[in-house]
Design an enzyme around this catalytic site. Structure first.
Site, PDB file in Angstrom:
ATOM      1  CD  GLN A 215      -2.517   1.790   0.386  1.00 32.02           C
ATOM      2  OE1 GLN A 215      -3.046   0.808  -0.368  1.00 32.02           O
ATOM      3  NE2 GLN A 215      -3.015   2.820   0.139  1.00 32.02           N
ATOM      4  CD  GLU A 216       2.637   3.668   3.860  1.00 30.54           C
ATOM      5  OE1 GLU A 216       2.817   4.437   2.989  1.00 30.54           O
ATOM      6  OE2 GLU A 216       2.362   3.669   5.017  1.00 30.54           O
ATOM      7  CB  SER A 217       6.374   1.711  -1.587  1.00 27.69           C
ATOM      8  OG  SER A 217       6.855   0.616  -1.138  1.00 27.69           O
TER       9      SER A 217
END
Length: 468
Positions: free
Chosen positions: A311-313
């Protein structure tokens, strides 16, 4: 030597007592089905291992049917023992024969099944969906099924639907597939062994991100799902299950479980799903070992940490956001300094620091808050900050809801953008309130997909190898 009359009477007395005792035992009523469960101290529930029913995640056994069955066992004051059936016919036989007390497995009520089983009130309505491969002709009506091979679970309500169509003269060619997993049917269509599959809408919704090349053609029928209990014998356990189901529906518990297990996966994006599956095969193997090591240190499921990283990267260690956070776990400069790392683009360091920071947030949340609420609050705090999460919890309590429930707290996070609400909070305006809700929703979805993909015919070998 001849026995006197008195001696004969004494000799027959024990025999008479035995006969009398036997008569008393014969007259004593047999324990009811409910009494047998409570005396045994255990409720035996047969089910199937699927994302819609019963599976294992970071907190242990879970699933819509499992959680509902566990609540019923708790109400009866007994432990719960889940038993897996290898096929739907075996499951129904286990209930009919009394080898299991009930079946909780997303079973549809059919006239044929009602001849041997008792069904509680329905707890959910679903539809039977015809599923096809994208790029091929979409079936839009029953007549479009002609000349196309359909995969269906052996002994399922969907098989009964197709049999009924054939009896009415429709040209339908189908093959029952043994087992209990709709995922198997979707795999067979995805890989070209069948043209179509007939599955229930719950299974389709939960699996479609694992099969982005498949789509729904049309809905064939609507079904009502319920628990199944034996028809023979007394009705005491059935009546207890029936009262439980009615009470849970009236109390909103069924709706809460639907929100918990289905509420975060309503949207579907073909490109995002295709990209996620490609990255499972191409990027995740590069970092899986580090996720596992970080999970061992922090106490979280490695798949949860991997879901956060995605989700972050998108598992890209060089990722940079417009606000300046960077790296695979998208750490701010202050968080990186707090966790003792200098190079945020170092994937190994980023994963370990992100996991340790999540643990730090988790430990700051009150111990009385049970999982899974505590985990999702910690994940939200990773995004929006612990201060704003606490403000939302305080606001939740002021408005009369449960500050220890993530479902209640998440409704208040967007309010922290409105002056009438944030002006009285400790940490003030929160820009990312709504964003943090979406953030948690996406991570829940990616985490579920990683859990389910572990048992997937297509992606399971990759994830199992990574886990080992």
């Amino acid at each position: 030597m001849n026995m006197t009359l008195k001696q004969a009477r004494f000799a027959l007395a024990p025999l008479a007592l035995l006969v009398l005792a036997g008569l008393v035992m014969a007259m004593r009523p047999l324990p009811s089905s409910l009494e047998r469960v409570t005396t045994r101290g255990e409720l035996v529930v047969v089910s199937r291992t699927t994302p819609t029913t019963w599976y294992r995640d970071q907190h242990g056994e879970t699933g819509f049917e499992y959680e509902l069955a566990r609540q019923f066992a708790d109400q009866l004051g007994v432990s719960l023992r889940m038993v897996e059936a290898e096929s739907l016919p075996q499951m129904l036989d286990m209930v009919a024969s009394g080898d299991a007390d009930l079946a909780a497995a997303g079973l549809a009520i059919t006239a044929e099944r009602q001849r041997e089983l008792r069904f509680t009130s329905a707890y959910q309505a679903i539809t039977d969906k015809i599923v096809y491969r994208l790029g091929e002709s979409r079936p839009r009506r029953i007549e479009d099924l002609a000349g196309r091979r359909i995969a269906v679970l052996d002994g399922s309500a969907q098989e009964f639907q197709l049999e009924q169509l054939r009896a009415k003269g429709f040209d339908v060619a189908f093959e029952p597939v043994e087992g209990t997993s709709p995922e198997r049917l979707l795999t067979l269509v995805d890989e070209g062994y069948f043209d179509l599959a007939l599955v229930d809408s719950n299974a389709y919704i939960l699996h479609r991100s694992l099969f982005p090349e498949l789509a729904s053609g049309f809905d064939l029928a609507q079904e009502q799902l319920a628990w199944a209990l034996p028809r023979n014998g007394d009705r005491s356990l059935f009546m207890a299950a029936q009262r439980f189901m009615v009470q849970r529906k009236a109390a909103g518990e069924i709706a809460r479980l639907e929100s918990r297990f289905y509420g975060h996966i309503n949207s579907f994006n073909y490109v995002a799903a295709r990209s996620f599956l490609n990255h499972i095969d191409e990027r995740l193997p590069l970092y899986a070992q580090v996720f596992r090591e970080a999970a061992g240190d922090s106490g979280f499921d490695w798949r949860l940490l991997a879901a956060m990283g995605y989700q972050e990267s998108l598992w890209n260690p060089e990722a940079v956001s417009p606000t300046g956070v960077r790296g695979l776990m998208m750490l701010t400069r202050n968080t990186a300094r707090e966790m003792g790392i200098e190079d945020r683009t170092d994937a190994m360091a980023s994963i370990r620091a992100g996991a340790a920071y999540l643990r730090k947030l988790y430990d700051r949340i009150p111990d009385r808050i049970a999982d899974v609420d505590r985990t999702w609050m910690a994940v939200a705090a990773y995004n929006v900050g612990m201060g704003h999460l606490e403000d939302a919890r305080v606001l939740t309590q002021k408005q009369g809801d449960d500050p220890d429930s993530w479902d209640d707290v998440r409704k208040r996070l967007p309010l922290l953008r409105q002056k009438e609400f944030y002006r009285d909070t400790r940490h003030g305006y929160a820009r990312g309130g709504m964003q943090s809700i979406i953030y948690v929703r996406h991570i829940r979805r990616y985490y579920d997909l990683l859990v389910w993909a572990t048992s997937s015919d297509r992606h399971g070998p990759t994830l199992v190898a990574l886990a080992n």
